[in-house]
Motif scaffolding. Sequence first.
Motif: not given
Length: 301
Positions: A222-231
Motif C-alpha cells: 500500500e502507498k508504494a508510490e511513496g516508498k519506491y521511485l519506480a512506482v
Amino acid sequence: MTAIVMTLGQGRTTDIPQELSRFQVNSNNPYVSFAAKTREASVLIYTSGKVVFQGTGASVLASQFGYQDILENSKAKSPAGQNLALIGSDEVGNGSYFGGLAVVASFVTPDEHAWLKKLGVDDSKNLNDIKIRQLAPVLEEKIPHKALLLSPQKYNQVVGKGKRHNAVSVKVALHNQAIYLLLQEVARPDKIVIDAFTSQKNYEKYVKAETNHFDNPLTFEEKAEGKYLAVAVSSIIARNLFLENLDKLSQETGFILPSGAGNKSDKVASQILATYGMSGLEHTAKLHFANTQKAQALLKK
C-alpha cells in the motif's frame, strides 16, 4: 505561510468533511471537493486526493488527523528494496468518473535514483498537475516503461454486470499486461512492486484468466508510490496519461470534464446527458459509478 500536504486516506483524513463540516466554506476551484476554514488554519481536499492544510495552525490541525503519526513512521518510506533494480506499477483514474484508466509499469535501477530525486520525482498525489505535465515527458524519454490506457468507451464494454471484468479484475489485467510487456524489453528485475489495490490472493485469482503470464514474484504494498521511485515514476506517467485523455474528451464534448467523482461530476454528467444522451456518457465516463444515476436524477428535476 505554513503548508502541510497529506493524501486522502492517510491517517484520519477521510473523516475531515464530517468533523470539520461546521467550518466548511465554498471554493471556486473546480478541483477542490471540500474546503474548510478555522480561526488558525484552512484545509482543502482536492479531487486528485491531495489534502492541503495552510495557516499558522496547520500543523496542529493536521496532527488531529494523523500527520504526526506519519512523520514518526517516515523511516518506513525508504525500504531496503530501494537498492534493487525494480519494476514498479501503478494506476490512475480508478476513482474518477470521467476519463479512462491508465496503468504504467516502469523499470528503475539504483544508479537513476539521484537523478530522479533531483528532478523532483515523488508520488503523483503530492505533485500538482503542472509539475506532472513537466516531469512526465522527461521520464517517458529516459525511463523504460509500458503505459496502457483503457478509454471510457472500452472500459464500459468490458466492465460491468454480466461483462468480462469488474472494477478490480480489469486493473489486474492491465497491471499484468504492462509488466509482461516491460519484462520483454528489460533485464530481469530484482523485484516487482505493485501499488496494492487489492489483496495478493485476489490478484492471483483474477490473473489466472489472463493470456500472458510471467514467473517473476510480485510484491504488493500500500502507498508504494511513496516508498519506491519506480512506482512513483509510474504514478507520474500514468497521471499525465489520464490528464491527456481527460483533455481530449473535454475538447470532443465541449465540456470541461473534472477528475474525481464528486458533485461537480454529477452536474457535468447531467449536462452531457442533456446534450448527447447516454452515448455521451458512454464515451466519456465509467458508467457503473453512482454518478450516472445521480446525473439522470438531476436531469429529471
